[in-house]
Scaffold this motif. Structure first.
Motif, mmCIF file in Angstrom:
data_model
loop_
_atom_site.group_PDB
_atom_site.id
_atom_site.type_symbol
_atom_site.label_atom_id
_atom_site.label_comp_id
_atom_site.label_asym_id
_atom_site.label_seq_id
_atom_site.Cartn_x
_atom_site.Cartn_y
_atom_site.Cartn_z
ATOM 1 N N CYS A 198 0.846 -1.192 0.000
ATOM 2 C CA CYS A 198 0.000 0.000 0.000
ATOM 3 C C CYS A 198 0.884 1.245 0.000
ATOM 4 O O CYS A 198 2.019 1.222 0.470
ATOM 5 N N LYS A 199 0.349 2.330 -0.512
ATOM 6 C CA LYS A 199 1.121 3.561 -0.614
ATOM 7 C C LYS A 199 0.210 4.751 -0.355
ATOM 8 O O LYS A 199 -1.004 4.670 -0.588
ATOM 9 N N ILE B 228 -3.846 -0.361 -4.267
ATOM 10 C CA ILE B 228 -4.242 -0.305 -5.670
ATOM 11 C C ILE B 228 -4.741 -1.676 -6.103
ATOM 12 O O ILE B 228 -4.126 -2.697 -5.794
ATOM 13 N N MET B 229 -5.865 -1.689 -6.786
ATOM 14 C CA MET B 229 -6.367 -2.955 -7.318
ATOM 15 C C MET B 229 -6.560 -2.844 -8.815
ATOM 16 O O MET B 229 -6.847 -1.761 -9.340
ATOM 17 N N GLN B 230 -6.379 -3.956 -9.479
ATOM 18 C CA GLN B 230 -6.419 -4.016 -10.932
ATOM 19 C C GLN B 230 -7.368 -5.124 -11.375
ATOM 20 O O GLN B 230 -7.263 -6.262 -10.901
ATOM 21 N N SER B 231 -8.294 -4.783 -12.247
ATOM 22 C CA SER B 231 -9.181 -5.791 -12.800
ATOM 23 C C SER B 231 -8.426 -6.593 -13.855
ATOM 24 O O SER B 231 -7.646 -6.036 -14.626
ATOM 25 N N THR B 232 -8.660 -7.905 -13.873
ATOM 26 C CA THR B 232 -7.944 -8.755 -14.824
ATOM 27 C C THR B 232 -8.408 -8.544 -16.256
ATOM 28 O O THR B 232 -7.715 -8.928 -17.194
ATOM 29 N N MET C 219 -8.803 1.936 -6.417
ATOM 30 C CA MET C 219 -8.148 2.020 -5.113
ATOM 31 C C MET C 219 -9.149 1.814 -4.005
ATOM 32 O O MET C 219 -10.326 2.164 -4.143
ATOM 33 N N ILE C 220 -8.676 1.256 -2.899
ATOM 34 C CA ILE C 220 -9.470 1.204 -1.690
ATOM 35 C C ILE C 220 -8.598 1.668 -0.533
ATOM 36 O O ILE C 220 -7.372 1.549 -0.570
#
Length: 241
Positions: A55-56, A168-172, A179-180
């Motif tokens: 996380c950042k 950060i989250m990335q959809s495949t 982001m959450i």
């Protein structure tokens, strides 16, 4: 200090300035299985969303249209889509000019962040965020003029920002990021505290940016976190010379 919106784009805009990218139709062939059956054999490699393990902290921003439901009820379908096109794409254009990246489009609301703010104690990232937010407000007259030229009503919007750690989250199946994290949630919640066409920031953002000499931070209504705790919120403006 801030960029002038009309100087950036001139008195006229390109024909496609407010246009959306063409959207693909939804697939109507949905699986008939229940959710439990669909998820029983789900493997990690099949996850539709992947999270970064680190996380950042970033500056997060939110711009939300005021009274959009009431305004939309008064417009026909064609005019509603054009109204949102002009608002959302104008906001996105300015955000990009200041190095921001849009991460969510939620109807009449845009969520965005500033990658340069990820460097610890880098004041440039905070200045970019503040200047962007103030420019969004300053662009209102210009945007309203474009709306009037198309027979559409004026608009107002609220702008909020906060700072903190996000994942950060990335959809495949998509190249876009999401982001959450607490600053994302808080940024959205404190947006309602802002007056129309005003910029507010949360207490964590204020702690990092309060030493910037070009801006004035004034306490406004705190946001209640429950259990007798409240989160300070500040309005932001440029200091008058």
């Amino acid at each position: 200090m801030g960029k002038n919106f009309s100087n950036l784009y001139g008195n006229s805009l390109p024909d496609n300035f407010f246009d959306y990218a063409e959207l693909s139709p939804l697939d109507a062939d949905l699986p008939e299985s229940t959710g439990s059956v669909l998820l029983d054999d789900l493997q990690p490699r099949e996850y539709s969303v992947a999270f970064d393990t680190k996380c950042k902290s970033y500056c997060i921003g939110c711009v939300d249209m005021v009274n959009s439901t009431k305004i939309s009820a008064q417009l026909g379908t064609g005019k509603i889509s054009r109204y949102y096109q002009i608002f959302l794409n104008s906001m996105s254009k300015i955000i990009g000019e200041y190095g921001g990246t849009v991460i969510k489009n939620i109807g009449d609301c845009l969520m965005y962040y500033f990658p340069s703010s990820g460097k610890y104690k880098n004041s440039f990232g905070f200045m970019s965020c503040i200047e962007c937010n103030l420019c969004l407000v300053e662009a209102r007259d210009f945007i309203c003029e474009q709306l009037r030229l198309e027979g559409l009503p004026n608009l107002d919007y609220r702008i909020s920002s906060d700072y903190g750690s996000v994942c950060i989250m990335q959809s495949t199946d998509s190249s876009s990021l999401d982001m959450i994290g607490p600053p994302v949630n808080m940024c959205s919640k404190i947006n309602r505290i802002a007056k129309p066409n005003q910029v507010v920031v949360g207490g964590d953002f204020h702690q990092m940016a309060k030493s910037l000499k070009d801006y004035s931070f004034k306490p406004t209504s705190d946001y209640s976190l429950g259990y007798k705790f409240s989160y300070p919120v500040y309005s932001v403006s440029r200091k008058k010379l």
